[in-house]
Design an enzyme around this catalytic site. Structure first.
Site, PDB file in Angstrom:
ATOM      1  N   GLU A 169       0.828  -1.212   0.000  1.00 22.62           N
ATOM      2  CA  GLU A 169       0.000   0.000   0.000  1.00 22.62           C
ATOM      3  C   GLU A 169       0.858   1.256   0.000  1.00 22.62           C
ATOM      4  O   GLU A 169       0.533   2.249  -0.661  1.00 22.62           O
ATOM      5  CB  GLU A 169      -0.934   0.019   1.220  1.00 22.62           C
ATOM      6  CG  GLU A 169      -1.936  -1.127   1.270  1.00 22.62           C
ATOM      7  CD  GLU A 169      -3.032  -1.045   0.205  1.00 22.62           C
ATOM      8  OE1 GLU A 169      -3.039  -0.072  -0.577  1.00 22.62           O
ATOM      9  OE2 GLU A 169      -3.875  -1.961   0.144  1.00 22.62           O
ATOM     10  N   ARG A 173       0.548   3.830  -3.133  1.00 22.64           N
ATOM     11  CA  ARG A 173      -0.147   5.087  -2.824  1.00 22.64           C
ATOM     12  C   ARG A 173       0.830   6.223  -2.537  1.00 22.64           C
ATOM     13  O   ARG A 173       0.824   7.260  -3.203  1.00 22.64           O
ATOM     14  CB  ARG A 173      -1.071   4.913  -1.617  1.00 22.64           C
ATOM     15  CG  ARG A 173      -2.140   3.870  -1.837  1.00 22.64           C
ATOM     16  CD  ARG A 173      -3.116   3.880  -0.680  1.00 22.64           C
ATOM     17  NE  ARG A 173      -3.902   2.661  -0.640  1.00 22.64           N
ATOM     18  CZ  ARG A 173      -5.185   2.624  -0.296  1.00 22.64           C
ATOM     19  NH1 ARG A 173      -5.816   3.703   0.045  1.00 22.64           N
ATOM     20  NH2 ARG A 173      -5.831   1.477  -0.268  1.00 22.64           N
ATOM     21  N   ASP A 303      -4.116  -9.389  -8.928  1.00 16.27           N
ATOM     22  CA  ASP A 303      -4.408  -8.447 -10.022  1.00 16.27           C
ATOM     23  C   ASP A 303      -3.242  -7.611 -10.542  1.00 16.27           C
ATOM     24  O   ASP A 303      -2.814  -7.731 -11.699  1.00 16.27           O
ATOM     25  CB  ASP A 303      -5.570  -7.531  -9.621  1.00 16.27           C
ATOM     26  CG  ASP A 303      -5.468  -6.986  -8.186  1.00 16.27           C
ATOM     27  OD1 ASP A 303      -4.425  -7.168  -7.554  1.00 16.27           O
ATOM     28  OD2 ASP A 303      -6.444  -6.369  -7.708  1.00 16.27           O
ATOM     29  N   GLU A 477     -11.993   0.503 -10.649  1.00 16.84           N
ATOM     30  CA  GLU A 477     -11.577  -0.350 -11.774  1.00 16.84           C
ATOM     31  C   GLU A 477     -12.490  -0.259 -12.993  1.00 16.84           C
ATOM     32  O   GLU A 477     -12.012  -0.310 -14.130  1.00 16.84           O
ATOM     33  CB  GLU A 477     -11.441  -1.813 -11.313  1.00 16.84           C
ATOM     34  CG  GLU A 477     -10.292  -2.057 -10.335  1.00 16.84           C
ATOM     35  CD  GLU A 477     -10.628  -1.667  -8.899  1.00 16.84           C
ATOM     36  OE1 GLU A 477     -11.820  -1.395  -8.607  1.00 16.84           O
ATOM     37  OE2 GLU A 477      -9.697  -1.604  -8.065  1.00 16.84           O
TER      38      GLU A 477
HETATM   39  C1  DMJ Z   1      -6.395   0.342  -5.308  1.00 20.00           C
HETATM   40  O1  DMJ Z   1      -5.731   0.611  -4.142  1.00 20.00           O
HETATM   41  C2  DMJ Z   1      -5.461  -0.204  -6.337  1.00 20.00           C
HETATM   42  O2  DMJ Z   1      -6.049  -0.050  -7.585  1.00 20.00           O
HETATM   43  C3  DMJ Z   1      -5.087  -1.632  -6.093  1.00 20.00           C
HETATM   44  O3  DMJ Z   1      -4.293  -2.182  -7.102  1.00 20.00           O
HETATM   45  C4  DMJ Z   1      -6.296  -2.489  -5.938  1.00 20.00           C
HETATM   46  N1  DMJ Z   1      -7.416  -1.894  -5.363  1.00 20.00           N
HETATM   47  C5  DMJ Z   1      -7.551  -0.547  -4.987  1.00 20.00           C
HETATM   48  C6  DMJ Z   1      -8.840   0.077  -5.450  1.00 20.00           C
HETATM   49  O4  DMJ Z   1      -9.898  -0.759  -5.557  1.00 20.00           O
END
Ligand code: DMJ
Length: 586
Positions: A169, A173, A303, A477
């Site tokens: 995270e 971020r 993902d 998404e």
């Molecule tokens: C985000 O923090 C990022 O896109 C991450 O890869 C997956 N999910 C969240 C948002 O849904």
């Protein structure tokens, strides 16, 4: 003595009295002009300190370094300019959300938008600021951007003993946000902060395999494994830092960033750790660098690994063919083994395999996949074969249609976070790859399976899927994919679908200080959670804004979005970097 005639006349009234007052005022001021001048100069020089944020104007700014790029100018939409008006509506939504955070939660991490309370769920360094910086820039909010740069410039990323930063995270971020804001503005303060944070995160890679651990203490460098999974780390956590650390290596010249983030890549360039020649397990052992081969997914926990295989190749000038090959192999394997078509409405969805069997669960998170596939197809140098191009294009369209219809089906027009799709009695009948084979052999009559546009289905029992988590968490998404589909196909339906999502957000999620996640999506008065994740400002509103903006502010061949929607610039490794960092450009 008699009073003189003038002083004996009645006191002046109305306009006459105003004129007199003005004359008196100027008379006094002219006596104190030097003092007035000094006051004006002091106010001018110290505008940022004395002027309240909401009233501050460009003139008084001192935080912008001399020179350097400026954000795109804010042009208010002309009468009748539909899309410019819609883009401006998104800008206003962003300002509502950020100002709410700024007034009630800053410097905490996130705002509770209904009560105005604050929450520290990402180490208390103010994650919403970092996640919002580049959105402000792209929206042309220069004052807000530099105010926020000033707010983050004092950061030390400190941490008490025994606490741990969540590596994944913090990378996507905080580090991603700083790097993108630096790339856009070239403000050296942001580079310094990114380098400082990069150094503090590096100990996470100190494992026998080189795979990063779950958590690291940014003060002591002590690391910790994820609570639930022993010494395992999930796929997304291992492979969602290559964009950030490679760009950081490029702009700082520090080879250690490159070497740390590239080491895990070398464990998966070959096929020995994969299943079906390209699927990568969801969990990996940090000590051995080997997979736990029981679960395969393209959404939660997996993902963005697949996303970064393609995107690091794009960002570094399309030179490292091993990363490209890895993306093509894994995307082909996902299309071959994880895509299913439901028995009702021909819904195409991507699911996960547990012990070899599909669960038929679909997560909103997986809506990033159609956008990724479309981005690959849009890149000629990727070198997909004609057959691969077709299948990637069909899958992108079909999955993007699903991501649209699960919004439009509900009363609120917002999508469940997780649902399970109805299954065929014989599971194999749903496998998309087999259905495409059959369709091809039968002479390609009609559209490819699972790719047609889907009309709304209001009746819950006829939708062909049931929500598991009946909540919309302000996730990005779907609108991310709509944006990429719009840019790569030019079909306005993607813009219209994005607009429908925005209207629903305004109707159901907008609250006093920002926007909130909601539950019970088929109720006219859904339950409101009182939370506003920072990804809403980093991603959801950014993609909506870009979707409605005619000008391509972030050209897809010059910038690449990290998984938190922070755009990083495409660059080429120099000869010196190739040698010093030991980059395999074959
Ligand atoms: C985000 O923090 C990022 O896109 C991450 O890869 C997956 N999910 C969240 C948002 O849904």
């Amino acid at each position: 003595m008699l009073p003189s005639p003038s002083s004996a006349s009645p006191p002046p009234r109305g306009g006459f009295s105003l004129a007199l007052l003005t004359r008196n005022l100027f008379g006094r001021l002219s006596r104190w002009w030097h003092l007035c001048l000094v006051l004006i100069v002091i106010l001018w020089l110290s505008g940022s300190a004395f002027t309240p944020r909401r009233y501050r104007i460009q003139f008084f700014k001192s935080s912008r370094p001399a020179g350097g790029p400026r954000p795109p100018p804010v042009r208010l939409p002309a009468e009748g300019d539909l899309w410019a008006g819609r883009a401006h509506d998104v800008r206003k939504a962003f300002m509502h959300a950020y100002k709410g955070y700024q007034a009630h939660a800053l410097p905490s991490d996130e705002l509770r938008p209904m009560t105005g309370e604050q929450i520290n769920n990402f180490h208390g360094w103010g994650v919403t600021m970092y996640d919002s910086l580049d959105t402000m820039w792209l929206m042309g909010l220069e004052d807000m951007f530099y105010d926020t740069v000033q707010d983050v410039a004092k950061a030390t990323f400190s941490m008490a003993p025994g606490e741990h930063a969540h590596f994944f995270e913090v990378v996507i971020r905080y580090l991603g946000g700083l790097l993108s804001a630096y790339a856009l503005s070239e403000d050296p303060r942001l580079l310094k902060l990114a380098d400082d944070l990069g150094e503090k995160l590096l100990p996470a890679f100190d494992t026998p395999s080189g795979f990063p651990v779950y958590g690291v203490n940014t003060a002591t460098g002590e690391t910790i494994h994820g609570a639930r999974d022993g010494e395992m780390v999930c796929l997304a956590e291992v492979f969602s830092n290559q964009m950030e650390f490679k760009y950081l290596a490029h702009i700082t010249g520090k080879s250690k960033y490159y070497k740390a983030t590239e080491r895990p890549m070398r464990a998966v360039y070959g096929t020995e750790n994969t299943m079906h020649d390209g699927l990568l397990a969801t969990m990996w052992d940090v000590n051995t660098g080997k997979p736990n081969q029981t679960h395969f997914s393209a959404s939660g926990r997996a993902d963005s690994a697949y996303e970064y295989f393609l995107k690091q190749w794009l960002m570094t000038g399309q030179k490292v063919s091993k990363a490209r090959d890895l993306y093509i192999r894994s995307a082909n394997a996902i299309l071959e083994h994880l895509l299913y078509v439901g028995p009702h409405r021909e819904l195409l969805y991507v699911t996960d395999l547990k012990d070899g069997a599909p669960t038929h669960h679909f997560e909103h998170l997986a809506c990033f996949l159609p956008g990724l596939l479309a981005l690959g197809v849009h890149t000629p140098a990727l070198g997909l074969t004609a057959g691969e191009r077709e299948r990637h294009t069909w899958a992108a369209h079909g999955l993007a249609n699903l991501c649209a219809v699960v919004y439009s089906d509900t009363v609120t027009g917002l999508s469940p976070d997780n649902f399970v799709v109805d299954r065929w009695a014989e599971v194999e009948r749903g496998l998309w790859a087999s259905r495409v084979d059959v369709w091809e052999r039968a002479g390609r009559v009609g559209p490819p399976p699972g790719t047609a546009d889907l009309p709304r289905e209001a009746a819950t029992e006829a939708r062909g899927y049931s929500p598991v988590t009946d909540a919309y968490l302000l996730r990005p998404e779907a609108v991310e994919t709509f944006y990429i589909m719009w840019r790569t196909t030019g079909d306005v339906k993607w813009r219209e679908r994005g607009w429908a999502v925005f209207v629903s957000l305004e109707t159901y999620s907008r609250v006093k200080y920002g926007y909130t996640s909601i539950r019970y999506l088929d109720e006219r008065r859904p339950y409101r959670f009182d939370d506003m994740p920072s990804w809403f400002l980093a991603e959801t509103l950014k993609y909506l804004f870009l979707l409605f903006t005619d000008e391509e502010l972030v050209p897809l061949d010059k910038w690449v979005f990290n998984t938190e929607a922070h755009p990083l610039p495409v660059f080429e490794w120099s000869q010196e970097e190739i040698q010093e960092f030991d980059i395999d450009v074959a």
